[in-house]
Design a protein around this motif. Structure first.
Motif, short mmCIF file in Angstrom:
data_model
loop_
_atom_site.label_atom_id
_atom_site.label_comp_id
_atom_site.label_asym_id
_atom_site.label_seq_id
_atom_site.Cartn_x
_atom_site.Cartn_y
_atom_site.Cartn_z
N SER A 1 -42.62 5.00 32.19
CA SER A 1 -42.31 6.00 31.17
C SER A 1 -40.83 6.37 31.18
O SER A 1 -40.22 6.52 30.12
CB SER A 1 -43.16 7.26 31.40
N LEU A 2 -40.26 6.53 32.38
CA LEU A 2 -38.82 6.83 32.48
C LEU A 2 -37.99 5.69 31.90
O LEU A 2 -37.06 5.92 31.13
CB LEU A 2 -38.44 7.07 33.94
N GLY A 3 -38.34 4.47 32.27
CA GLY A 3 -37.60 3.32 31.75
C GLY A 3 -37.89 3.08 30.29
O GLY A 3 -37.05 2.54 29.57
N GLY A 4 -39.08 3.51 29.83
CA GLY A 4 -39.46 3.25 28.45
C GLY A 4 -38.59 3.97 27.44
O GLY A 4 -38.30 3.43 26.37
N GLY A 5 -38.16 5.19 27.77
CA GLY A 5 -37.30 5.94 26.85
C GLY A 5 -35.99 5.21 26.60
O GLY A 5 -35.57 5.02 25.44
N ARG A 6 -35.37 4.79 27.68
CA ARG A 6 -34.08 4.10 27.56
C ARG A 6 -34.26 2.71 26.91
O ARG A 6 -33.44 2.28 26.09
CB ARG A 6 -33.47 3.96 28.96
N THR A 7 -35.33 2.03 27.32
CA THR A 7 -35.58 0.70 26.76
C THR A 7 -35.83 0.76 25.27
O THR A 7 -35.32 -0.07 24.50
CB THR A 7 -36.78 0.05 27.47
N SER A 8 -36.62 1.75 24.82
CA SER A 8 -36.93 1.85 23.39
C SER A 8 -35.70 2.23 22.58
O SER A 8 -35.60 1.89 21.40
CB SER A 8 -38.05 2.85 23.15
N ASP A 9 -34.75 2.95 23.19
CA ASP A 9 -33.48 3.24 22.51
C ASP A 9 -32.60 1.99 22.43
O ASP A 9 -31.80 1.85 21.51
CB ASP A 9 -32.72 4.35 23.25
N ALA A 10 -32.77 1.09 23.41
CA ALA A 10 -31.91 -0.10 23.46
C ALA A 10 -32.45 -1.25 22.60
O ALA A 10 -31.71 -1.83 21.80
CB ALA A 10 -31.77 -0.57 24.91
N ILE A 11 -33.74 -1.59 22.75
CA ILE A 11 -34.29 -2.77 22.05
C ILE A 11 -35.22 -2.40 20.90
O ILE A 11 -35.70 -3.29 20.19
CB ILE A 11 -35.02 -3.71 23.03
N GLY A 12 -35.48 -1.11 20.72
CA GLY A 12 -36.35 -0.68 19.63
C GLY A 12 -37.74 -0.30 20.11
O GLY A 12 -38.18 -0.72 21.18
N ARG A 13 -38.41 0.53 19.30
CA ARG A 13 -39.76 0.99 19.68
C ARG A 13 -40.75 -0.17 19.68
O ARG A 13 -41.58 -0.30 20.57
CB ARG A 13 -40.26 2.05 18.70
N LYS A 14 -40.65 -1.03 18.67
CA LYS A 14 -41.62 -2.11 18.50
C LYS A 14 -41.62 -3.08 19.67
O LYS A 14 -42.67 -3.38 20.25
CB LYS A 14 -41.33 -2.84 17.19
N TRP A 15 -40.44 -3.55 20.05
CA TRP A 15 -40.38 -4.56 21.10
C TRP A 15 -40.63 -3.98 22.48
O TRP A 15 -41.01 -4.69 23.41
CB TRP A 15 -39.04 -5.31 21.04
N THR A 16 -40.44 -2.67 22.62
CA THR A 16 -40.81 -2.02 23.89
C THR A 16 -42.33 -2.06 24.06
O THR A 16 -42.84 -2.24 25.18
CB THR A 16 -40.32 -0.56 23.92
N MET A 17 -43.07 -1.90 22.96
CA MET A 17 -44.53 -2.01 23.03
C MET A 17 -44.95 -3.43 23.44
O MET A 17 -45.89 -3.61 24.21
CB MET A 17 -45.15 -1.63 21.68
N GLY A 18 -44.23 -4.43 22.93
CA GLY A 18 -44.52 -5.81 23.32
C GLY A 18 -44.25 -6.05 24.80
O GLY A 18 -45.05 -6.71 25.50
N LEU A 19 -43.14 -5.52 25.29
CA LEU A 19 -42.80 -5.66 26.71
C LEU A 19 -43.87 -5.00 27.58
O LEU A 19 -44.26 -5.55 28.62
CB LEU A 19 -41.43 -5.02 26.97
N ALA A 20 -44.36 -3.84 27.15
CA ALA A 20 -45.41 -3.13 27.90
C ALA A 20 -46.65 -4.00 28.04
O ALA A 20 -47.26 -4.08 29.13
CB ALA A 20 -45.75 -1.82 27.19
#
Length: 525
Positions: free
Chosen positions: A108-127
């Motif tokens: 969750s902590l990394g998700g905020g920064r990751t979603s700001d960097a690569i976008g919300r959509k691709w963060t869901m794919g990474l998850a």
């Protein structure tokens, strides 16, 4: 005589001219009416297409939540077989169950920064990829150590998914349907829990060594649909604006809103919230620095968001779900199959009432549902504590225990379960939304892990009934928290909600009272 004929002839001509003019006007009116009807049909078709598109986006974005729900549900039954197969201790059981929530806070902590960097959509794919890897490791784990490695990976993936899905849905949804759509992840968590319970019951007939591996392995399947979803859903328009891709953001808004004027208004609000078009605006503080040293309005948002996330878990919902076989065993059910069948009723109840919440959240509002939920949970938890402590192991005690556990999850699902995620995804300003929502998810997962990793030990020390008495006291405190720190956000745009928190607690409470008074007067009249 000739004059009279001539006059009559002129009258006839005038009469015919008037008749033709009237016919022309009638034809013009008919044409205008037909054009209006065509436009209305086109508008209706567009509205219908838009609703279907936004609905599909919300469903696909919520698929990661099935993974979390399935893991929670399936582990409640699988742990019985894992204990027998791998010969693990009670402490190892607690660690195995609770570690997923603790580790998910890292995601969750990394998700905020990751979603700001690569976008919300691709963060869901990474998850989904990370969770799938963890699920595969758990399925073929030969020892407790390898099982823990898979559990750690699954936890990180769940942490990413549980944080980013509500933020994404909030940012693409029209204001009027935002509450219902943002509650979708909670619906899918409950669906996953129900599927996990059903999986436990369905595969309980296999050998001890094989049964729990199949139960955990089935959790990989939703990841396939998530991969497909990435090629269907658009990126969040608010994230696109933050990347200065305004034209793309407008294109997404046109797909998710059926009113072009509203699209222009929302785009202007997003640009303003993101800091565009304001030459006098001073340079923003770094996001994390702003969160650590917040303004008064942001501090109020953090108290509301972080607080409601923590109360969602410390009232013991994960203890109820993870350890429902233990609770029912304490109530007097001894047969394994009957234990797992009783847990299916819990999952079914939880799923049904989350659907009720989805229907009501944009009609009744967030705060009334929170009141009903927290007060109802307090009563059920107190009743369950009394039943497990006083009623003994008779048929009446068993029936009451099942009824009160189902009542507790029903009240949870109709209010604090979905509303918690809706609130934390809509109350924060755009510039800090992803990372502030991540902070709330961290609080949620941390509390979940602490409850899951301590329930068996605490129950051994003060009995299962005593533990639920403590949960009922915490739930009573949550009622006061809702009154003091949670405003009503129904029907407000994300930017209006930000202004609401700038007014302060007393101001919004007074506003709610005034609104209630007005509605009461209107009804009387």
């Amino acid at each position: 005589m000739m004059g009279l004929v001539e006059e009559n002839g002129n009258d006839g001509v005038v009469s015919k001219m008037n008749k033709y003019q009237k016919m022309d006007k009638d034809d013009e009116f008919d044409d205008e009416l037909e054009d209006s009807m065509i436009k209305l049909r086109q508008q209706h078709t567009r509205s219908s297409d838009t609703r279907k598109y936004v609905f599909a986006c919300a469903v696909f974005a919520s698929l990661n939540s099935v993974l979390l729900g399935y893991d929670v549900g399936v582990m409640s039954g699988a742990i019985i077989f894992i204990q027998e197969d791998l010969k693990i201790t009670e402490v190892q059981q607690e660690v195995l169950v609770g570690i997923l929530s603790i580790v998910s806070l890292l995601g969750s902590l990394g998700g905020g920064r990751t979603s700001d960097a690569i976008g919300r959509k691709w963060t869901m794919g990474l998850a989904a990829v990370i969770f799938q890897t963890g699920a595969l490791v758990m399925t073929f784990a030969p020892t407790f150590g390898v099982l823990m490695i898979g559990r750690l990976l699954a936890g990180v993936g769940i942490g990413f998914g549980v944080m980013v899905a509500p933020v994404y849905i909030t940012e693409i949804s029209p204001t009027i349907a935002r509450g219902s759509l943002t509650s979708f992840p909670e619906i899918f968590i409950n669906l996953g829990i129900l599927l996990g319970y059903v999986s436990n019951y369905a595969f309980s007939g296999f050998s001890v060594h094989t049964g729990w591996r199949i139960m955990l392995g089935v959790g990989i399947l939703p990841s396939v649909f998530i991969g497909f979803a990435l090629f269907v859903i658009p990126e969040s328009p608010r994230w696109l604006v933050l990347q200065n891709r305004v034209d793309e953001a407008k294109a997404v808004l046109l797909k998710t809103n059926d009113n072009e004027e509203e699209v222009e208004e929302r785009l202007a609000e997003i640009l303003a919230a993101a800091g565009f078009g304001n030459a006098d605006k001073t340079e923003e503080k770094a996001v994390w620095r702003e969160l650590l040293d917040p303004s008064p309005s942001l501090r109020r948002m953090l108290i509301t968001g972080f607080g409601i996330q923590c109360f969602q878990q410390i009232t013991g919902i994960d203890a109820t779900v993870y350890y429902s076989p233990t609770i029912f065993r304490d109530a007097g059910i001894t047969d394994k199959t009957k234990l797992l069948a009783a847990t299916v009723s819990v999952g079914f109840t939880k799923t049904i009432f989350i659907l009720v919440a989805t229907i009501l959240i944009d009609r009744v509002g967030r705060k009334p549902l929170l009141y009903v939920s927290t007060i109802g949970m307090t009563a059920c938890l107190l009743g369950l504590a009394f039943t497990l402590t006083v009623m003994g192991n008779g048929q009446v005690g068993i029936a009451l225990a099942i009824l009160l556990v189902c009542g507790n999850v029903a009240f949870f699902s109709v209010g604090i379960g979905p509303v918690c995620w809706v609130l934390t995804s809509e109350i924060f300003p755009l510039r800090v939304r992803a990372q502030a929502a991540a902070l709330g998810a961290v609080g949620n997962r941390l509390c979940s892990g602490l409850i899951a990793m301590s329930f068996l030990s605490v129950s051994r020390a003060i009995t299962v009934g005593g533990t639920f008495f403590i949960f009922s006291l915490i739930s009573a405190v949550s009622v006061a928290f809702v009154y003091k720190h949670v405003p009503e956000t129904k029907g407000k745009s994300l930017e209006q909600i930000e202004l609401l928190f700038q007014k302060g607690n007393e101001e919004w409470q007074r506003g709610e009272v005034e609104l209630a008074d007005v509605e009461h007067l209107v009804q009387k009249e």
